[in-house]
Design an enzyme around this catalytic site. Structure first.
Site, mmCIF file in Angstrom:
data_model
loop_
_atom_site.group_PDB
_atom_site.id
_atom_site.type_symbol
_atom_site.label_atom_id
_atom_site.label_comp_id
_atom_site.label_asym_id
_atom_site.label_seq_id
_atom_site.Cartn_x
_atom_site.Cartn_y
_atom_site.Cartn_z
ATOM 1 N N LYS A 1 2.850 10.706 4.904
ATOM 2 C CA LYS A 1 4.280 10.983 4.735
ATOM 3 C C LYS A 1 4.510 12.159 3.812
ATOM 4 C CE LYS A 1 5.310 6.043 4.725
ATOM 5 N NZ LYS A 1 5.734 4.856 4.029
ATOM 6 N N LYS B 1 -5.920 12.841 5.812
ATOM 7 C CA LYS B 1 -5.192 11.699 6.373
ATOM 8 C C LYS B 1 -3.791 12.129 6.832
ATOM 9 C CE LYS B 1 -3.538 8.694 3.479
ATOM 10 N NZ LYS B 1 -3.249 7.677 2.484
ATOM 11 N N LYS C 1 -3.181 11.109 -6.249
ATOM 12 C CA LYS C 1 -1.729 11.219 -6.432
ATOM 13 C C LYS C 1 -1.367 11.847 -7.760
ATOM 14 C CE LYS C 1 0.196 7.910 -3.250
ATOM 15 N NZ LYS C 1 1.095 6.785 -3.043
HETATM 16 P P1 TYM Z 1 1.587 2.920 2.723
HETATM 17 O O1 TYM Z 1 3.054 2.740 2.609
HETATM 18 O O2 TYM Z 1 1.004 4.238 2.302
HETATM 19 O O3 TYM Z 1 1.104 2.654 4.186
HETATM 20 C C1 TYM Z 1 1.463 1.469 4.878
HETATM 21 C C2 TYM Z 1 0.329 1.051 5.791
HETATM 22 O O4 TYM Z 1 0.001 2.116 6.685
HETATM 23 C C3 TYM Z 1 -1.387 2.415 6.600
HETATM 24 N N1 TYM Z 1 -1.577 3.860 6.772
HETATM 25 C C4 TYM Z 1 -2.450 4.395 7.620
HETATM 26 N N2 TYM Z 1 -3.299 3.834 8.496
HETATM 27 C C5 TYM Z 1 -4.057 4.660 9.255
HETATM 28 N N3 TYM Z 1 -3.989 6.028 9.172
HETATM 29 C C6 TYM Z 1 -3.150 6.630 8.309
HETATM 30 N N4 TYM Z 1 -3.079 7.954 8.246
HETATM 31 C C7 TYM Z 1 -2.330 5.800 7.474
HETATM 32 N N5 TYM Z 1 -1.389 6.056 6.530
HETATM 33 C C8 TYM Z 1 -0.950 4.858 6.112
HETATM 34 C C9 TYM Z 1 -1.802 1.975 5.205
HETATM 35 O O5 TYM Z 1 -3.191 1.723 5.140
HETATM 36 C C10 TYM Z 1 -0.970 0.727 5.011
HETATM 37 O O6 TYM Z 1 -1.599 -0.380 5.607
HETATM 38 N N6 TYM Z 1 -0.242 0.490 -1.271
HETATM 39 C C11 TYM Z 1 0.243 0.342 0.099
HETATM 40 C C12 TYM Z 1 1.393 -0.640 0.249
HETATM 41 C C13 TYM Z 1 1.169 -1.986 -0.341
HETATM 42 C C14 TYM Z 1 0.363 -3.035 0.197
HETATM 43 C C15 TYM Z 1 0.522 -4.122 -0.707
HETATM 44 C C16 TYM Z 1 -0.451 -3.124 1.323
HETATM 45 C C17 TYM Z 1 1.748 -2.460 -1.481
HETATM 46 N N7 TYM Z 1 1.368 -3.745 -1.686
HETATM 47 C C18 TYM Z 1 -0.152 -5.329 -0.483
HETATM 48 C C19 TYM Z 1 -1.119 -4.345 1.523
HETATM 49 C C20 TYM Z 1 -0.958 -5.419 0.628
HETATM 50 C C21 TYM Z 1 0.711 1.687 0.613
HETATM 51 O O7 TYM Z 1 1.042 2.572 -0.143
HETATM 52 O O8 TYM Z 1 0.820 1.746 1.959
#
Ligand code: TYM
Length: 340
Positions: free
Chosen positions: A201, A198, A115
């Site tokens: 968004k 991947k 990032k």
């Molecule tokens: P975020 O917002 O990027 O994504 C949310 C969830 O979606 C999953 N995900 C995917 N799974 C499979 N294939 C993909 N291409 C894909 N893109 C996203 C992510 O693995 C996630 O489960 N840091 C985290 C948010 C967060 C969090 C937490 C998660 C903040 N605090 C505590 C668990 C526990 C994030 O940016 O997810």
């Protein structure tokens, strides 16, 4: 010390559209686990500002994510669905973890490197300590399980390291070591245009992803134009190795249909993408378009969404505040004035 054995915390950022990766990698699994676990699902607006977003949009994006989660099957009466900034203990515990986690640990985080890009000096300090806040999100509830997609694995390992170091440094067993739950064929959904990247968004091309709000025509068109290779589909899952785009589409099919990859491969063995893609498109449309319609209905009543989110925050605060107080006590802070 006994810890909750079946408490889930997971989170999702309110930036950009929810996409198929979020749905298959996270939300669909959350819905499936909802009856067997006490669940807390958090819309992580504090995380969203580590890369400064369009400031006027965060509240509405948070509502959209809440609507997407409810439309996908999260029951806000049963699970606590809330916005991270409504529960101050997340940020408070994150500060403590900023003082527990070592810079060397954070320097190894591959997501920070991705990032921040080449210009690391210009990244916000929040982006660097992001995993500490994520550890606080989880540990402030003493969560036992954290279901996410594959991309969060390294952060979840760090959360365990932070919990362990805090316990050792204070000599008190305040935090459990949370278990990552990364399971099923949808944990790593890849770009429709490049099977090595991947689905995300932040990809500049909308053709790389299927958004939960896409229409049936858009979904079908994106799948039709998805990158593939010229071979027919193999008769065993092992035949998908070295074929990232084919493997991605088969995984998506399996995850959407709740079937194993082996099963799907057996059904389509020997067929080309000309036959497979329309079936995948029909399946995706049948799963996703009802979610999009429900989202539209829910978003028509923002006051009701805000009410549900406030209720979720009340439940979350009730669990988080005593844990924060326990952490402060373990450190040796004066806690006489702390509200629990
Ligand atoms: P975020 O917002 O990027 O994504 C949310 C969830 O979606 C999953 N995900 C995917 N799974 C499979 N294939 C993909 N291409 C894909 N893109 C996203 C992510 O693995 C996630 O489960 N840091 C985290 C948010 C967060 C969090 C937490 C998660 C903040 N605090 C505590 C668990 C526990 C994030 O940016 O997810």
């Amino acid at each position: 010390m006994s810890f909750p054995s079946n408490r889930i915390l997971s989170g999702i950022q309110p930036t950009g559209n929810l996409h198929l990766g979020n749905y298959l990698g996270a939300m669909k699994n959350w819905v499936a686990m909802q009856n067997d676990y006490e669940c807390l699902f958090c819309i992580v607006d504090l995380h969203a500002i580590t890369v400064w977003p369009d400031l006027g949009e965060i509240a509405q994006s948070s509502r959209e994510v809440a609507a997407g989660m409810i439309a996908s099957g999260i029951d806000p009466e049963q699970s606590a669905l809330f916005i991270q900034s409504h529960v101050p203990a997340h940020a408070q515990l994150a500060w403590v973890f900023n003082c527990v986690a070592r810079l060397g640990w954070l320097n190894r985080m591959t997501q920070f490197k991705d990032k921040a890009g080449k210009n690391k000096e210009k990244a916000s300090s929040g982006l660097m300590v992001y995993p500490n806040l994520m550890a606080a999100d989880i540990l402030v509830y003493k969560a036992s399980h954290v279901p996410t997609g594959e991309d969060q694995k390294q952060h979840l390992e760090l959360a365990r390291d932070i919990a362990q170091k805090f316990n050792v440094d204070t000599g008190k067993e305040v935090f459990p070591l949370p278990n990552p739950v990364i399971q099923g064929p949808g944990t790593r959904v890849m770009s429709l245009r490049d099977g090595q990247r991947k689905m995300s968004k932040s990809d500049t091309s909308d053709m790389t992803r299927i958004n939960l709000t896409d229409t049936a025509d858009e979904i079908a068109d994106k799948i039709k134009r998805a990158k593939t290779d010229p071979e027919v589909l193999p008769d065993k899952a092992t035949g998908l190795a070295e074929r990232p785009e084919a493997s991605n589409l088969i995984n998506i099919y399996a995850a959407l249909a709740d079937r194993s990859v082996d099963d799907v491969v057996a059904e389509f063995a020997g067929q080309g993408f000309g036959a497979f893609k329309p079936k995948l498109a029909a399946l995706a449309v049948s799963v996703l378009t009802p979610i999009a319609s429900r989202m539209t209905e829910l978003l028509a009543d923002p006051a009701e969404l805000d009410r549900l989110l406030a209720r979720g925050a009340d439940k979350a605060n009730d669990i988080a505040n005593p844990v924060l107080a326990e952490a402060y006590e373990a450190i040796g802070f004066s806690t006489t004035g702390i509200k629990r």
